[in-house]
Scaffold this motif. Structure first.
Motif, PDB file in Angstrom:
ATOM      1  N   GLN A 100       0.808  -1.214   0.000  1.00 51.73           N
ATOM      2  CA  GLN A 100       0.000   0.000   0.000  1.00 51.73           C
ATOM      3  C   GLN A 100       0.842   1.265   0.000  1.00 51.73           C
ATOM      4  OE1 GLN A 100      -0.567   1.986   3.102  1.00 51.73           O
ATOM      5  NE2 GLN A 100      -2.006   3.415   2.170  1.00 51.73           N
ATOM      6  N   LYS A 101       1.847   1.310   0.872  1.00 48.95           N
ATOM      7  CA  LYS A 101       2.628   2.534   1.015  1.00 48.95           C
ATOM      8  C   LYS A 101       3.539   2.771  -0.178  1.00 48.95           C
ATOM      9  CE  LYS A 101       3.123   5.986   3.839  1.00 48.95           C
ATOM     10  NZ  LYS A 101       1.945   6.804   4.238  1.00 48.95           N
ATOM     11  N   THR A 102       4.162   1.713  -0.691  1.00 48.52           N
ATOM     12  CA  THR A 102       5.021   1.914  -1.862  1.00 48.52           C
ATOM     13  C   THR A 102       4.207   2.411  -3.052  1.00 48.52           C
ATOM     14  OG1 THR A 102       4.800  -0.436  -2.430  1.00 48.52           O
ATOM     15  CG2 THR A 102       6.755   0.212  -1.196  1.00 48.52           C
ATOM     16  N   THR A 103       2.954   1.947  -3.126  1.00 45.53           N
ATOM     17  CA  THR A 103       2.094   2.385  -4.231  1.00 45.53           C
ATOM     18  C   THR A 103       1.532   3.777  -3.984  1.00 45.53           C
ATOM     19  OG1 THR A 103       1.465   0.074  -4.588  1.00 45.53           O
ATOM     20  CG2 THR A 103       0.134   1.755  -5.673  1.00 45.53           C
ATOM     21  N   THR A 104       1.047   4.036  -2.755  1.00 46.31           N
ATOM     22  CA  THR A 104       0.424   5.336  -2.491  1.00 46.31           C
ATOM     23  C   THR A 104       1.430   6.480  -2.528  1.00 46.31           C
ATOM     24  OG1 THR A 104       0.635   4.998  -0.090  1.00 46.31           O
ATOM     25  CG2 THR A 104      -1.461   4.399  -1.112  1.00 46.31           C
ATOM     26  N   VAL A 105       2.635   6.249  -2.022  1.00 42.75           N
ATOM     27  CA  VAL A 105       3.637   7.320  -2.066  1.00 42.75           C
ATOM     28  C   VAL A 105       4.075   7.559  -3.514  1.00 42.75           C
ATOM     29  CG1 VAL A 105       5.941   8.035  -1.336  1.00 42.75           C
ATOM     30  CG2 VAL A 105       4.402   6.944   0.297  1.00 42.75           C
ATOM     31  N   ALA A 106       4.160   6.476  -4.311  1.00 44.22           N
ATOM     32  CA  ALA A 106       4.448   6.647  -5.731  1.00 44.22           C
ATOM     33  C   ALA A 106       3.352   7.481  -6.394  1.00 44.22           C
ATOM     34  CB  ALA A 106       4.563   5.285  -6.409  1.00 44.22           C
TER      35      ALA A 106
END
Length: 311
Positions: A100-106
């Motif tokens: 989730q975080k790697t995708t949302t921050v991207a």
């Protein structure tokens, strides 16, 4: 938090290539080929790698914070709960926030860059202030992040010790929610996430440049790295405190499996009553959240800006 990026040399609104140079000297090897990565695509890659680094480092702190948000206990009690769960469960629930975080921050950095570019091209000559345009781009990027709510939903269930016996891992949790309750169940807690993401993105991108301008001028790559860490950390910590009650509501709502979807106001009122109507109890865990956000967003911002120079 829930965010074109600020020039890490001047901390002002960037041009895509500005962040790649220091004075007149490029920070990339001369002749290095970046044909595999478009100028816009690099913002997604840098954001994703920065988030990955942060999650691996800070996940145990996040678990302590989650227990405080969910149960309103002191940090020492939350740590005791994790100790009783055992070392094998310390990183239980890591995969959902990692995905989730790697995708949302991207998405946060990449879509902000893309939306800003498109909007500035469309309305840049119509007299609309650039600050308004970029704020709208930040809000849109934050709203788009909410599409990944199911990852936060699964993370909540895997971290809640009351569900340890029911959900085995990320895949099993997703499968159980969808087959037994439908896709809608994966989006429980969506509203507090929407209320958090948009405004926090607007403030993050709007204040990042002005805050960095107040820091001592850096004359080396290490100095810029420190300034980026401090700038991102202060913003992340401040926004974490500001939107903390929404995260409490989100955690409480997402800890429920099945049943009616309750409005944010109703969940907040329930938590308020359970904790004796005391504001300090509503912010139980906020001090740990402050330090976690300080570290997390410092890592994210510094890593992102460093990678942006190197790619």
């Amino acid at each position: 938090m829930a965010v074109s990026t600020m020039d890490s040399e001047s901390a002002r609104t960037p041009q895509p290539q500005a962040a790649l140079t220091k004075g007149s000297r490029s920070l990339r090897p001369v002749g290095a080929s970046t044909a595999w990565l478009s100028p816009q695509g690099k913002h997604y890659v840098c954001g994703s790698v920065a988030a990955f680094t942060n999650i691996v480092v800070t996940f145990p702190i996040q678990k302590v914070l989650f227990r405080q948000q969910l149960h309103g206990v002191l940090a020492t009690e939350a740590v005791r709960q994790l100790q009783s769960d055992g070392l094998r469960n310390l990183y239980r629930g890591l995969l959902p926030p990692l995905l989730q975080k790697t995708t949302t921050v991207a998405i946060m950095f990449g879509l902000y860059e893309d939306f800003s570019r498109v909007l500035l091209d469309q309305v840049g000559n119509n007299g609309v202030p650039e600050l308004v345009t970029r704020s709208f781009a930040a809000a849109m990027a934050g709203t788009a992040e909410a599409f990944l709510t199911p990852f936060e939903r699964v993370q909540t269930l895997l971290q809640d010790h009351r569900h340890h016996g029911r959900f085995n891992n990320t895949a099993h949790t997703f499968r159980t929610l969808v087959t037994e309750y439908g896709v809608k169940e994966c989006y429980r807690g969506l509203m507090p996430i929407l209320l958090r993401n948009g405004p926090s993105n607007v403030l993050f991108f709007g204040l990042r440049g002005p805050i960095k301008e107040q820091l001592p001028e850096a004359s080396s790559r290490g100095g810029h790295l420190v300034n980026d860490f401090v700038c991102g950390g202060l913003l992340g910590a401040g926004l974490g405190i500001m939107f903390y009650p929404l995260n409490v509501v989100k955690s409480r709502a997402q800890s429920q499996v099945g049943g009616a979807f309750r409005p944010c106001s109703e969940v907040l009122l329930t938590v308020w009553r359970e904790r004796g109507g005391r504001l300090t109890m509503l912010f139980r865990g906020a001090h740990l959240n402050y330090h976690r956000s300080l570290l997390s967003w410092g890592i994210i911002n510094a890593t992102y800006e460093l990678l942006l120079k190197l790619i």
